[in-house]
Design a protein around this motif. Structure first.
Motif, PDB file in Angstrom:
ATOM      1  N   ASP A 144       1.001  -1.041   0.128  1.00 15.68           N
ATOM      2  CA  ASP A 144       0.022   0.002   0.046  1.00 15.68           C
ATOM      3  C   ASP A 144       1.015   1.512   0.086  1.00 15.68           C
ATOM      4  OD1 ASP A 144       0.929  -0.010   2.528  1.00 15.68           O
ATOM      5  OD2 ASP A 144      -0.984   0.008   3.553  1.00 15.68           O
ATOM      6  N   THR A 164       3.260   2.054   1.965  1.00 13.38           N
ATOM      7  CA  THR A 164       4.050   2.252   3.395  1.00 13.38           C
ATOM      8  C   THR A 164       5.562   1.612   3.473  1.00 13.38           C
ATOM      9  OG1 THR A 164       1.727   1.763   4.556  1.00 13.38           O
ATOM     10  CG2 THR A 164       3.688   1.658   5.987  1.00 13.38           C
ATOM     11  N   TRP A 178       5.980  -5.967  10.858  1.00 15.33           N
ATOM     12  CA  TRP A 178       4.922  -5.703  10.328  1.00 15.33           C
ATOM     13  C   TRP A 178       3.708  -4.909  11.017  1.00 15.33           C
ATOM     14  CZ3 TRP A 178       5.479  -7.067   5.046  1.00 15.33           C
ATOM     15  CH2 TRP A 178       4.348  -6.798   4.221  1.00 15.33           C
ATOM     16  N   PRO A 179       3.080  -3.972  10.212  1.00 12.25           N
ATOM     17  CA  PRO A 179       2.316  -3.087  10.984  1.00 12.25           C
ATOM     18  C   PRO A 179       0.882  -4.035  11.026  1.00 12.25           C
ATOM     19  CG  PRO A 179       2.993  -1.925   8.880  1.00 12.25           C
ATOM     20  CD  PRO A 179       3.594  -3.500   9.185  1.00 12.25           C
ATOM     21  N   GLN A 180       0.475  -3.960  12.225  1.00 18.69           N
ATOM     22  CA  GLN A 180      -0.760  -4.725  12.622  1.00 18.69           C
ATOM     23  C   GLN A 180      -2.170  -4.440  12.031  1.00 18.69           C
ATOM     24  OE1 GLN A 180      -0.296  -7.511  14.431  1.00 18.69           O
ATOM     25  NE2 GLN A 180       1.939  -7.125  14.224  1.00 18.69           N
ATOM     26  N   ASP A 181      -2.072  -3.067  11.436  1.00 20.10           N
ATOM     27  CA  ASP A 181      -3.445  -2.415  10.931  1.00 20.10           C
ATOM     28  C   ASP A 181      -3.589  -3.094   9.326  1.00 20.10           C
ATOM     29  OD1 ASP A 181      -1.433  -0.953  10.183  1.00 20.10           O
ATOM     30  OD2 ASP A 181      -2.560   0.641  10.400  1.00 20.10           O
ATOM     31  N   LYS A 182      -2.764  -3.585   8.948  1.00 19.26           N
ATOM     32  CA  LYS A 182      -2.667  -4.031   7.364  1.00 19.26           C
ATOM     33  C   LYS A 182      -3.494  -5.268   7.377  1.00 19.26           C
ATOM     34  CE  LYS A 182      -0.045  -0.733   6.573  1.00 19.26           C
ATOM     35  NZ  LYS A 182      -0.745   0.388   6.041  1.00 19.26           N
ATOM     36  N   SER A 183      -4.350  -5.206   5.846  1.00 15.53           N
ATOM     37  CA  SER A 183      -5.343  -6.221   5.642  1.00 15.53           C
ATOM     38  C   SER A 183      -4.411  -7.271   5.351  1.00 15.53           C
ATOM     39  CB  SER A 183      -6.084  -5.674   4.619  1.00 15.53           C
ATOM     40  OG  SER A 183      -5.762  -5.464   3.452  1.00 15.53           O
TER      41      SER A 183
END
Length: 120
Positions: free
Chosen positions: A21, A23, A47-52
């Motif tokens: 995305d 980021t 890894w960002p936790q808010d990613k789908s």
């Protein structure tokens, strides 16, 4: 990448990693002897936790630089990452490709390439 200093007599390089995305994650300085597998583990841990879309293991992650998928066993130097005076930070692209889908795709590809020949 640009040369950012020496660590135990070894040059360091500055990298960041761009995910699907746009980021950027994992920004930092790495030695030229850092293994690609080590980078992938760091990315998995950060890894960002808010990613789908998120990898479940390092096997789900592919690092791409200059159009090439980098080999897990290779180091940054062996992967022909330029080390030296280059202005700016080099961005590597990160692709998440879950293992189960990859296996199914490979199986489907093999099945679709089956050739039935008849000799008359």
């Amino acid at each position: 990448m640009r040369r950012v200093g020496m660590f135990d007599g070894e040059e360091q390089v500055e990298l960041k990693f761009r995910i699907f995305d746009g980021t950027d994650i994992g920004h930092g300085n790495y030695t030229s002897s850092t293994a690609i597998a080590t980078l992938k583990q760091k990315l998995l841990d950060e890894w960002p936790q808010d990613k789908s879309v998120a990898p479940k293991s390092v096997d789900d992650i592919k690092l791409i630089h200059a159009g090439r998928v980098l080999d897990d066993e290779a180091t940054l130097a062996e992967s022909r990452i330029p080390i030296g005076d280059v202005s700016g930070v080099v961005t590597m692209h990160v692709v998440v490709q879950p293992g189960n889908n990859r296996k199914n795709t490979d199986k489907n590809l093999r099945e679709s390439q089956t050739c039935f020949c008849a000799i008359l």
